[in-house]
Write a protein that holds these residues in place. Structure first.
Motif, PDB file in Angstrom:
ATOM      1  N   GLY A 179       0.796  -1.213   0.000  1.00 46.41           N
ATOM      2  CA  GLY A 179       0.000   0.000   0.000  1.00 46.41           C
ATOM      3  C   GLY A 179       0.829   1.262   0.000  1.00 46.41           C
ATOM      4  O   GLY A 179       1.925   1.322   0.547  1.00 46.41           O
ATOM      5  N   SER A 180       0.269   2.298  -0.648  1.00 52.23           N
ATOM      6  CA  SER A 180       0.886   3.620  -0.664  1.00 52.23           C
ATOM      7  C   SER A 180      -0.202   4.658  -0.463  1.00 52.23           C
ATOM      8  O   SER A 180      -1.189   4.685  -1.206  1.00 52.23           O
ATOM      9  CB  SER A 180       1.602   3.870  -1.999  1.00 52.23           C
ATOM     10  N   ASP A 181      -0.035   5.506   0.555  1.00 51.72           N
ATOM     11  CA  ASP A 181      -1.004   6.585   0.761  1.00 51.72           C
ATOM     12  C   ASP A 181      -0.399   7.946   0.444  1.00 51.72           C
ATOM     13  O   ASP A 181      -1.024   8.978   0.638  1.00 51.72           O
ATOM     14  CB  ASP A 181      -1.550   6.570   2.189  1.00 51.72           C
ATOM     15  N   SER A 182       0.860   7.944  -0.050  1.00 49.89           N
ATOM     16  CA  SER A 182       1.519   9.185  -0.451  1.00 49.89           C
ATOM     17  C   SER A 182       2.755   8.819  -1.254  1.00 49.89           C
ATOM     18  O   SER A 182       3.182   7.655  -1.275  1.00 49.89           O
ATOM     19  CB  SER A 182       1.915  10.012   0.776  1.00 49.89           C
ATOM     20  N   SER A 196       5.438   3.551  -1.842  1.00 49.64           N
ATOM     21  CA  SER A 196       5.343   5.013  -1.827  1.00 49.64           C
ATOM     22  C   SER A 196       6.494   5.645  -2.605  1.00 49.64           C
ATOM     23  O   SER A 196       6.312   6.650  -3.307  1.00 49.64           O
ATOM     24  CB  SER A 196       5.351   5.525  -0.380  1.00 49.64           C
ATOM     25  N   GLN A 230      -5.707   2.360  -7.810  1.00 54.28           N
ATOM     26  CA  GLN A 230      -6.419   3.169  -6.822  1.00 54.28           C
ATOM     27  C   GLN A 230      -7.364   2.298  -6.018  1.00 54.28           C
ATOM     28  O   GLN A 230      -8.203   1.582  -6.559  1.00 54.28           O
ATOM     29  CB  GLN A 230      -7.205   4.281  -7.529  1.00 54.28           C
ATOM     30  N   GLU A 234      -7.324   8.136  -1.098  1.00 50.56           N
ATOM     31  CA  GLU A 234      -5.937   8.466  -0.798  1.00 50.56           C
ATOM     32  C   GLU A 234      -5.062   7.229  -0.642  1.00 50.56           C
ATOM     33  O   GLU A 234      -4.006   7.283  -0.008  1.00 50.56           O
ATOM     34  CB  GLU A 234      -5.867   9.302   0.492  1.00 50.56           C
ATOM     35  N   TYR A 235      -5.453   6.123  -1.258  1.00 48.47           N
ATOM     36  CA  TYR A 235      -4.702   4.887  -1.070  1.00 48.47           C
ATOM     37  C   TYR A 235      -4.539   4.181  -2.406  1.00 48.47           C
ATOM     38  O   TYR A 235      -5.504   4.031  -3.163  1.00 48.47           O
ATOM     39  CB  TYR A 235      -5.429   3.977  -0.076  1.00 48.47           C
ATOM     40  N   ARG A 236      -3.326   3.776  -2.684  1.00 46.23           N
ATOM     41  CA  ARG A 236      -3.041   3.003  -3.884  1.00 46.23           C
ATOM     42  C   ARG A 236      -2.345   1.697  -3.499  1.00 46.23           C
ATOM     43  O   ARG A 236      -1.624   1.634  -2.507  1.00 46.23           O
ATOM     44  CB  ARG A 236      -2.143   3.795  -4.845  1.00 46.23           C
ATOM     45  N   GLU A 237      -2.555   0.693  -4.325  1.00 50.99           N
ATOM     46  CA  GLU A 237      -1.958  -0.620  -4.081  1.00 50.99           C
ATOM     47  C   GLU A 237      -0.991  -0.936  -5.215  1.00 50.99           C
ATOM     48  O   GLU A 237      -1.335  -0.858  -6.387  1.00 50.99           O
ATOM     49  CB  GLU A 237      -3.052  -1.691  -4.018  1.00 50.99           C
TER      50      GLU A 237
END
Length: 364
Positions: A179-182, A196, A230, A234-237
């Motif tokens: 996961g990436s939130d930024s 990230s 997406q 605010e979260y991408r995988e």
């Protein structure tokens, strides 16, 4: 480029001087001080970044066991486009109170002052070495970290940016999240925040990422691509796509679902192609999770890029392929039990490969 590191009174590093080239391999037995070198570099980087107080990075427990000195000395000598800069840090310890503070921090350019922090007072200097304003500062922090960029302190800022760009990597694929939130331009020392970091790379310079993907398709069996999907506002995988051999169908996995070796190889190639000005990579045993057929082309690509699109790389490895491939760029470290680290003069006057000498105990 980092030219030299000096360390005194840190673990097994006592009055220790180490010079670096564009590509340097550190060799030596376990406990010889290789990882201690990387530790110091990472701590100096984080100190100059302003991420921690001096006592959080350099504790009394890090003082050389057989030393009675209460001070630790560190130096970084860096060449920035032909401009030599020398950074010195003296850390003073009160072992009874378990406290540490900055006794002296300074930066010199061509042997002349660019910055001085001593006895709680900062003295700024301009690029022409003329004195700027003095002011009081916290003894437990780097006085260099918060200095604002101006037109007349470009040399100080160039040095600071070089050190802040040091990447020290002790790969731990199992800690890498999907996961990436930024996005971020700083890869953590374990590679944990790779998703990230990758998001930042694909946004900043997609061409570099596409070039790395092309090379990965050649060396990583079945690999097709990486993608950020997406999963919320605010979260991408981060996902990896693989295709069975000779088939058009493909399968998509979360990044944390692929093997440790696959994750490690993807990170290593992305690092080679991330063209950041002045970047120095410190890679501790990058071969731990990678097979020999995958490792050979990575070493070849590393050697081709060092000094060019990748300014500098410094590796620690025990792998025979690394020892033989990069043996002419190796620095051998040695250490007797409960003694200090020293640089060894290793000559191979046999017909054996260096890795074979090492395996048979004929090399230190």
């Amino acid at each position: 480029m980092l030219k030299r590191l000096h360390v005194d009174n840190y673990k097994c590093l006592t009055n220790f001087d180490l010079s670096f080239g564009e590509l340097t391999l550190l060799l030596g037995a376990n406990g010889s001080g290789k990882s201690a070198v990387f530790e110091v570099v990472g701590k100096l980087r984080d100190f100059i970044r302003g991420y921690a107080r001096v006592g959080e990075l350099f504790s009394p427990a890090d003082i050389t066991r057989w030393s009675k000195k209460a001070e630790q000395h560190f130096e970084l000598e860096i060449d920035i486009s032909g401009d030599p800069c020398l950074y010195r840090l003296v850390v003073e310890h009160n072992q009874e109170k378990r406290l540490a503070r900055v006794k002296r921090e300074e930066l010199l350019g061509d042997g002349k002052p660019l910055f001085l922090f001593e006895k709680g007072e900062v003295q700024l200097y301009r690029d022409d070495h003329s004195a700027g304003p003095p002011y009081s500062f916290d003894w437990t922090q780097s006085g260099l970290a918060p200095v604002a960029e101006r037109d007349d302190n470009t040399r100080l800022c160039a040095f600071r940016n070089q050190v802040r760009g040091f990447v020290t990597l002790f790969l731990q694929p199992r800690r890498m999240r999907s996961g990436s939130d930024s996005d971020t331009n700083r890869l953590s020392d374990s590679g944990e925040n790779f998703a990230s970091w990758y998001q930042g790379r694909i946004q900043e310079n997609p061409r570099q990422v596409f070039d790395a993907m092309d090379h990965l398709r050649d060396v990583l069996s079945g690999f097709v691509d990486l993608r950020l999907t997406q999963k919320g506002s605010e979260y991408r995988e981060l996902q990896a796509e693989f295709s069975p051999r000779d088939e058009e169908a493909s399968n998509v996995y979360r990044f944390d679902q692929i093997s440790d070796g696959q994750r490690a190889l993807i990170v290593l190639y992305l690092l080679l192609f991330a063209d950041d000005a002045g970047r120095t990579l410190f890679l501790d045993e990058p071969d731990n999770y990678v097979t020999l057929p995958e490792l050979q082309p990575w070493f070849a690509e590393l050697e081709d890029r060092c000094g060019d699109s990748l300014p500098q790389a410094i590796l620690i490895s025990h792998h025979p392929e690394a020892i033989d491939f990069l043996g002419n760029r190796a620095v051998w470290l040695g250490r007797e039990p409960e003694s200090y680290t020293r640089i060894l003069d290793v000559a191979n006057d046999t017909m054996l490969k260096i890795s074979e000498l090492y395996a048979q105990g004929l090399a230190p």
